[in-house]
Scaffold this active site. Structure first.
Site, PDB file in Angstrom:
ATOM      1  N   THR A 177     -17.770  -7.466  -4.700  1.00 41.41           N
ATOM      2  CA  THR A 177     -16.560  -7.937  -4.579  1.00 41.41           C
ATOM      3  C   THR A 177     -16.332  -8.609  -6.269  1.00 41.41           C
ATOM      4  O   THR A 177     -17.292  -9.207  -6.800  1.00 41.41           O
ATOM      5  CB  THR A 177     -16.214  -8.895  -3.818  1.00 41.41           C
ATOM      6  OG1 THR A 177     -16.346  -8.501  -2.337  1.00 41.41           O
ATOM      7  CG2 THR A 177     -14.784  -9.706  -3.914  1.00 41.41           C
ATOM      8  N   GLU A 230     -19.752  -8.071   9.130  1.00 38.69           N
ATOM      9  CA  GLU A 230     -21.107  -8.374   9.231  1.00 38.69           C
ATOM     10  C   GLU A 230     -21.896  -7.772  10.315  1.00 38.69           C
ATOM     11  O   GLU A 230     -22.823  -7.112  10.136  1.00 38.69           O
ATOM     12  CB  GLU A 230     -21.549  -9.927   9.142  1.00 38.69           C
ATOM     13  CG  GLU A 230     -22.901 -10.273   9.010  1.00 38.69           C
ATOM     14  CD  GLU A 230     -23.226 -11.627   9.739  1.00 38.69           C
ATOM     15  OE1 GLU A 230     -24.115 -11.983   9.538  1.00 38.69           O
ATOM     16  OE2 GLU A 230     -22.325 -12.287   9.580  1.00 38.69           O
ATOM     17  N   LYS A 238      -8.503  -5.073  -2.514  1.00 39.81           N
ATOM     18  CA  LYS A 238      -9.466  -5.652  -1.995  1.00 39.81           C
ATOM     19  C   LYS A 238      -9.479  -7.162  -1.533  1.00 39.81           C
ATOM     20  O   LYS A 238      -9.434  -7.623  -0.621  1.00 39.81           O
ATOM     21  CB  LYS A 238     -11.112  -5.545  -2.789  1.00 39.81           C
ATOM     22  CG  LYS A 238     -12.295  -6.198  -2.352  1.00 39.81           C
ATOM     23  CD  LYS A 238     -12.728  -6.053  -0.954  1.00 39.81           C
ATOM     24  CE  LYS A 238     -14.100  -6.905  -0.607  1.00 39.81           C
ATOM     25  NZ  LYS A 238     -14.500  -6.558   0.643  1.00 39.81           N
ATOM     26  N   ASN A 279      -8.306  -9.128   2.423  1.00 38.51           N
ATOM     27  CA  ASN A 279      -9.191 -10.267   3.079  1.00 38.51           C
ATOM     28  C   ASN A 279      -8.319 -11.559   3.012  1.00 38.51           C
ATOM     29  O   ASN A 279      -8.497 -12.512   4.001  1.00 38.51           O
ATOM     30  CB  ASN A 279     -10.648 -10.640   2.215  1.00 38.51           C
ATOM     31  CG  ASN A 279     -11.484  -9.593   2.831  1.00 38.51           C
ATOM     32  OD1 ASN A 279     -11.291  -8.961   3.825  1.00 38.51           O
ATOM     33  ND2 ASN A 279     -12.502  -9.382   1.900  1.00 38.51           N
ATOM     34  N   CYS A 338     -16.873 -13.375   3.024  1.00 39.08           N
ATOM     35  CA  CYS A 338     -15.620 -12.588   2.290  1.00 39.08           C
ATOM     36  C   CYS A 338     -14.692 -13.368   2.221  1.00 39.08           C
ATOM     37  O   CYS A 338     -13.996 -13.624   0.836  1.00 39.08           O
ATOM     38  CB  CYS A 338     -15.423 -11.206   3.045  1.00 39.08           C
ATOM     39  SG  CYS A 338     -16.975 -10.078   2.919  1.00 39.08           S
ATOM     40  N   ASP A 373     -13.052 -14.529  -1.265  1.00 40.41           N
ATOM     41  CA  ASP A 373     -11.835 -13.467  -1.730  1.00 40.41           C
ATOM     42  C   ASP A 373     -10.651 -14.163  -1.883  1.00 40.41           C
ATOM     43  O   ASP A 373      -9.911 -14.025  -2.755  1.00 40.41           O
ATOM     44  CB  ASP A 373     -11.703 -12.310  -0.894  1.00 40.41           C
ATOM     45  CG  ASP A 373     -12.997 -11.515  -0.776  1.00 40.41           C
ATOM     46  OD1 ASP A 373     -14.150 -11.789  -1.558  1.00 40.41           O
ATOM     47  OD2 ASP A 373     -13.018 -10.247  -0.344  1.00 40.41           O
TER      48      ASP A 373
END
Length: 383
Positions: free
Chosen positions: A118, A145, A192, A196, A248, A252
């Site tokens: 990321t 995960e 990306k 999230n 994440c 993010d």
């Protein structure tokens, strides 16, 4: 057959490397020597049984090498190193990516470098300019995960960002057909982070609805079911919690917020603030219970996870510690007797009996027999 080097053998690197090993010549490299030994012995260290089964079913033989030897004659090099969010600089720490590229170009200046980590918005363009090397593309992952490998096998979409001739080549070399989107690297980076951040927004939204219901003595379950029966809204990421956490969503969301530094916008910042506020509200409710012996049931962000990084319960623990309460933790995968100065009770029955109140981000069958002691916001018994 592509000759691939995977730098970084965590969830992203291992999941992609195992999948690619079936049809390609794949070598792993990781700074963790113990991890390299496990890879060379085909032993899975990732919390994902699907990987172990895939290795056995396809008779894969995985291997690692030292970096300099591994770089020779590779036509694709995947960078899958961690990029944690740095609270001091207010952005992702990309040091490992840049050091990796620097090492790559000392030996191999022909390979297409594929960044899977990321990264910030517009970062790939900056790398291309800094290293004067155009063969860098960004192919983000959207992995969960506990099902990382299944997500690699059945991706929701494949985003390939970079110069057209390299993104097209990547698509053709890996025989990608379905749900493939070619775009600029900057567009891929936004996709990306924004994906999230949207999921984090849903969690924050339903947590705020839960707080509204609590203060107005309304039934959260009935309200959320009523909201989500609208097909445009959908029945996902709607289970109230102590806040979003994990690898994440926190980093993010913060990174996307930072991207708006000089651009008008308030929504993304509100998501981050809402998550912080949720933890404080949860602690106030707990403190209002006026109990001394409080148990924390599991530290992980979600069910079946072994990850406590940026788990919302960690921040709640820190706040509760400031109030001189007797705290106890039950978390099976912690081997030590204490965590952050708090006693870890290894026996679940002793833990249940010892505590007057047990806080649980998620409720499972192991604690349903002590429902009168449980403090949780979980209404659906799922993540």
């Amino acid at each position: 057959m592509n000759k691939i080097l995977i730098i970084g053998a965590g969830y992203v690197g291992m999941s992609n490397g195992v999948y690619l090993s079936k049809e390609n010549d794949v070598i792993f490299y990781d700074i963790d020597k113990e991890k390299n030994k496990l890879i060379n012995n085909n032993l899975n260290y990732i919390n994902d049984p699907s990987i172990k089964k895939y290795i056995a079913d396809n008779k894969l033989k995985l291997k690692t090498m030292n970096l300099n030897d591994a770089l020779i004659d590779r036509n694709y090099i995947f960078i899958c190193v961690p990029t944690d969010y740095d609270e001091n600089t207010k952005c992702l720490n990309t040091t490992l990516i840049e050091s990796s590229i620097k090492n790559i170009l000392k030996i191999n200046n022909n390979a297409i470098i594929v960044i899977k980590s990321t990264i910030p918005v517009n970062y790939t363009c900056k790398l291309i300019k800094k290293f004067n090397y155009k063969k860098i593309i960004y192919v983000p992952e959207f992995l969960r995960e506990v099902s990382a490998f299944d997500d690699v096998l059945n991706p929701s979409r494949i985003i390939i960002g970079g110069e057209n001739k390299y993104t097209i080549k990547y698509k053709l070399d890996f025989n990608l057909d379905n749900n493939v989107y070619l775009c600029s690297s900057t567009e891929a980076e936004i996709i990306k982070l924004a994906s999230n951040a949207y999921l984090a927004m849903r969690i924050a939204y339903f947590n705020e609805i839960d707080n509204l219901c609590y203060n107005l003595n309304a039934d959260t379950l009935k309200v959320i079911n009523g909201i989500c029966s609208d097909q445009r809204i959908g029945n996902y990421y709607n289970n109230p919690s102590f806040g979003y956490g994990g690898y994440c969503l926190p980093k993010d969301s913060k990174e996307l917020m930072y991207s708006f530094k000089d651009i008008p916008g308030v929504l993304i910042e509100a998501i981050v603030k809402s998550n912080q506020l949720r933890k404080k509200e949860i602690c106030e409710e707990i403190l209002n219970k006026k109990v001394n012996k409080i148990g924390i049931y599991r530290l992980t962000s979600k069910s079946d996870s072994l990850n406590i990084k940026d788990s919302s319960i960690i921040d709640i623990i820190s706040i509760l510690q400031e109030n001189s309460l007797d705290l106890y933790i039950y978390e099976p995968f912690i081997k030590e007797n204490t965590f952050k100065g708090i006693k870890v009770i290894k026996d679940l029955e002793i833990f249940k009996n010892e505590c007057d109140l047990i806080i649980a981000n998620r409720i499972d069958s192991e604690i349903m027999d002590i429902n009168d002691k449980i403090f949780s916001k979980d209404i659906f018994y799922r993540d």
